[in-house]
Motif scaffolding. Structure first.
Motif, PDB file in Angstrom:
ATOM      1  N   ASP A  10      -6.116   4.775   5.787  1.00 57.51           N
ATOM      2  CA  ASP A  10      -5.721   3.382   5.660  1.00 57.51           C
ATOM      3  C   ASP A  10      -5.047   3.160   4.309  1.00 57.51           C
ATOM      4  O   ASP A  10      -5.429   3.757   3.308  1.00 57.51           O
ATOM      5  N   VAL A  11      -4.063   2.288   4.300  1.00 53.31           N
ATOM      6  CA  VAL A  11      -3.329   1.971   3.080  1.00 53.31           C
ATOM      7  C   VAL A  11      -3.625   0.521   2.726  1.00 53.31           C
ATOM      8  O   VAL A  11      -3.469  -0.373   3.563  1.00 53.31           O
ATOM      9  N   ARG A  12      -4.055   0.308   1.492  1.00 56.39           N
ATOM     10  CA  ARG A  12      -4.316  -1.062   1.030  1.00 56.39           C
ATOM     11  C   ARG A  12      -2.987  -1.723   0.711  1.00 56.39           C
ATOM     12  O   ARG A  12      -2.205  -1.231  -0.084  1.00 56.39           O
ATOM     13  N   VAL A  13      -2.740  -2.863   1.317  1.00 49.10           N
ATOM     14  CA  VAL A  13      -1.532  -3.638   1.057  1.00 49.10           C
ATOM     15  C   VAL A  13      -1.800  -4.608  -0.088  1.00 49.10           C
ATOM     16  O   VAL A  13      -1.021  -4.711  -1.030  1.00 49.10           O
ATOM     17  N   SER A  14      -2.901  -5.328  -0.007  1.00 45.89           N
ATOM     18  CA  SER A  14      -3.352  -6.197  -1.104  1.00 45.89           C
ATOM     19  C   SER A  14      -4.841  -6.433  -0.928  1.00 45.89           C
ATOM     20  O   SER A  14      -5.345  -6.472   0.183  1.00 45.89           O
ATOM     21  N   ALA A  17      -9.669  -6.562   6.058  1.00 47.80           N
ATOM     22  CA  ALA A  17     -10.927  -5.820   5.958  1.00 47.80           C
ATOM     23  C   ALA A  17     -12.010  -6.633   5.252  1.00 47.80           C
ATOM     24  O   ALA A  17     -11.730  -7.342   4.285  1.00 47.80           O
ATOM     25  N   TYR A  18     -13.227  -6.504   5.760  1.00 50.83           N
ATOM     26  CA  TYR A  18     -14.452  -6.963   5.099  1.00 50.83           C
ATOM     27  C   TYR A  18     -15.417  -5.788   5.180  1.00 50.83           C
ATOM     28  O   TYR A  18     -16.174  -5.669   6.144  1.00 50.83           O
ATOM     29  N   ILE A  19     -15.376  -4.902   4.194  1.00 44.24           N
ATOM     30  CA  ILE A  19     -16.070  -3.613   4.305  1.00 44.24           C
ATOM     31  C   ILE A  19     -16.896  -3.329   3.050  1.00 44.24           C
ATOM     32  O   ILE A  19     -16.434  -3.542   1.933  1.00 44.24           O
ATOM     33  N   GLY A  20     -18.101  -2.841   3.275  1.00 37.54           N
ATOM     34  CA  GLY A  20     -18.951  -2.348   2.194  1.00 37.54           C
ATOM     35  C   GLY A  20     -18.937  -0.828   2.170  1.00 37.54           C
ATOM     36  O   GLY A  20     -18.938  -0.209   1.116  1.00 37.54           O
ATOM     37  N   LYS A  21     -18.941  -0.241   3.362  1.00 41.36           N
ATOM     38  CA  LYS A  21     -18.836   1.212   3.561  1.00 41.36           C
ATOM     39  C   LYS A  21     -17.814   1.441   4.659  1.00 41.36           C
ATOM     40  O   LYS A  21     -17.772   0.697   5.631  1.00 41.36           O
ATOM     41  N   TRP A  22     -17.032   2.506   4.507  1.00 46.29           N
ATOM     42  CA  TRP A  22     -16.003   2.784   5.520  1.00 46.29           C
ATOM     43  C   TRP A  22     -16.598   3.305   6.818  1.00 46.29           C
ATOM     44  O   TRP A  22     -15.958   3.228   7.865  1.00 46.29           O
ATOM     45  N   LYS A  23     -17.802   3.846   6.773  1.00 53.36           N
ATOM     46  CA  LYS A  23     -18.428   4.229   8.042  1.00 53.36           C
ATOM     47  C   LYS A  23     -19.093   2.981   8.609  1.00 53.36           C
ATOM     48  O   LYS A  23     -19.226   1.985   7.928  1.00 53.36           O
ATOM     49  N   GLY A  70     -16.721  -4.451  -2.951  1.00 56.12           N
ATOM     50  CA  GLY A  70     -16.425  -4.072  -1.569  1.00 56.12           C
ATOM     51  C   GLY A  70     -14.941  -3.843  -1.362  1.00 56.12           C
ATOM     52  O   GLY A  70     -14.140  -3.871  -2.295  1.00 56.12           O
ATOM     53  N   TYR A  71     -14.605  -3.595  -0.111  1.00 57.63           N
ATOM     54  CA  TYR A  71     -13.206  -3.442   0.297  1.00 57.63           C
ATOM     55  C   TYR A  71     -12.860  -4.680   1.119  1.00 57.63           C
ATOM     56  O   TYR A  71     -13.458  -4.921   2.163  1.00 57.63           O
ATOM     57  N   TYR A  72     -11.924  -5.453   0.644  1.00 58.70           N
ATOM     58  CA  TYR A  72     -11.496  -6.630   1.374  1.00 58.70           C
ATOM     59  C   TYR A  72     -10.027  -6.874   1.077  1.00 58.70           C
ATOM     60  O   TYR A  72      -9.500  -6.448   0.054  1.00 58.70           O
ATOM     61  N   GLY A  73      -9.362  -7.495   2.006  1.00 57.69           N
ATOM     62  CA  GLY A  73      -7.948  -7.766   1.856  1.00 57.69           C
ATOM     63  C   GLY A  73      -7.168  -7.141   2.992  1.00 57.69           C
ATOM     64  O   GLY A  73      -7.734  -6.686   3.996  1.00 57.69           O
ATOM     65  N   TRP A  74      -5.844  -7.128   2.836  1.00 55.81           N
ATOM     66  CA  TRP A  74      -4.964  -6.595   3.871  1.00 55.81           C
ATOM     67  C   TRP A  74      -4.807  -5.097   3.720  1.00 55.81           C
ATOM     68  O   TRP A  74      -4.518  -4.606   2.633  1.00 55.81           O
ATOM     69  N   TYR A  75      -4.990  -4.402   4.830  1.00 59.40           N
ATOM     70  CA  TYR A  75      -4.837  -2.954   4.906  1.00 59.40           C
ATOM     71  C   TYR A  75      -3.912  -2.630   6.076  1.00 59.40           C
ATOM     72  O   TYR A  75      -3.669  -3.467   6.941  1.00 59.40           O
ATOM     73  N   HIS A  76      -3.429  -1.402   6.102  1.00 61.87           N
ATOM     74  CA  HIS A  76      -2.584  -0.949   7.211  1.00 61.87           C
ATOM     75  C   HIS A  76      -3.087   0.409   7.676  1.00 61.87           C
ATOM     76  O   HIS A  76      -3.468   1.257   6.875  1.00 61.87           O
TER      77      HIS A  76
END
Length: 174
Positions: free
Chosen positions: A97-101, A123-129, A108-114
């Motif tokens: 996945d590529v983070r756009v913003s 994305a609204y992610i704490g862990k990618w699994k 955490g991981y949040y924002g636009w991804y591709h």
């Protein structure tokens, strides 16, 4: 699903998210203590405040499902998605996945991804699994992580099927 109470699962952070968040907070705290020019701390506090407030606004804490909504609990405000707006939901393991913003680990991981498979998503992610994908009828996509995502996915699927069932009215004549 209408007779089932709300189901909630916590969004746990990965070790990487924990390390990045603590390290950045320590760097921010240390940078704010720089002696010398008094304008630097004011500018630094302003920048830190903006970054931390945006992190608090988007940072996911938990996800819950009731008969009408999927709610992503964030540190400051919840994000609600109506079950009636959901076209599909499924477990999802993302790769490359590529983070756009947005954030790549700070709270955490949040924002636009591709992603090549599903395209652009929020994305609204704490862990990618342990992630799942919600696709709305409008085409918008969300990837969310939580503990036991299969439980949340099943609840959403039950909610979708319950809403698509025709509501029968008993028309008995008197």
């Amino acid at each position: 699903m209408s007779n089932i109470s709300k189901v909630t699962r916590r969004i746990a952070w990965s070790r990487y998210v924990t390390i990045v968040t603590v390290a950045i907070c320590l760097i921010f705290a240390g940078a704010s203590l720089v002696p010398g020019n008094t304008h630097i701390p004011v500018i630094m506090f302003t920048c830190i405040g903006i970054v931390v407030l945006s992190a608090f606004y988007y940072s996911p804490v938990a996800v819950s499902v009731d008969c009408r909504y999927v709610t992503i609990r964030r540190l400051l405000t919840p994000k609600r998605i109506a079950i009636s707006d959901i076209a599909k939901v499924r477990l999802f393991q993302s790769t490359m996945d590529v983070r756009v913003s947005g954030s790549a680990g700070f709270f955490g991981y949040y924002g636009w991804y591709h992603n090549r498979e599903i395209g652009r998503y929020f994305a609204y992610i704490g862990k990618w699994k342990d992630t799942f994908l919600i696709e709305l009828k409008s085409g918008r996509k969300y990837v969310i992580s939580c503990n036991q995502p299969e439980v949340i996915v099943k609840c959403i699927m039950d909610g979708i099927s319950h809403q698509s069932e025709p509501h029968h009215v008993d028309k008995t004549e008197r």
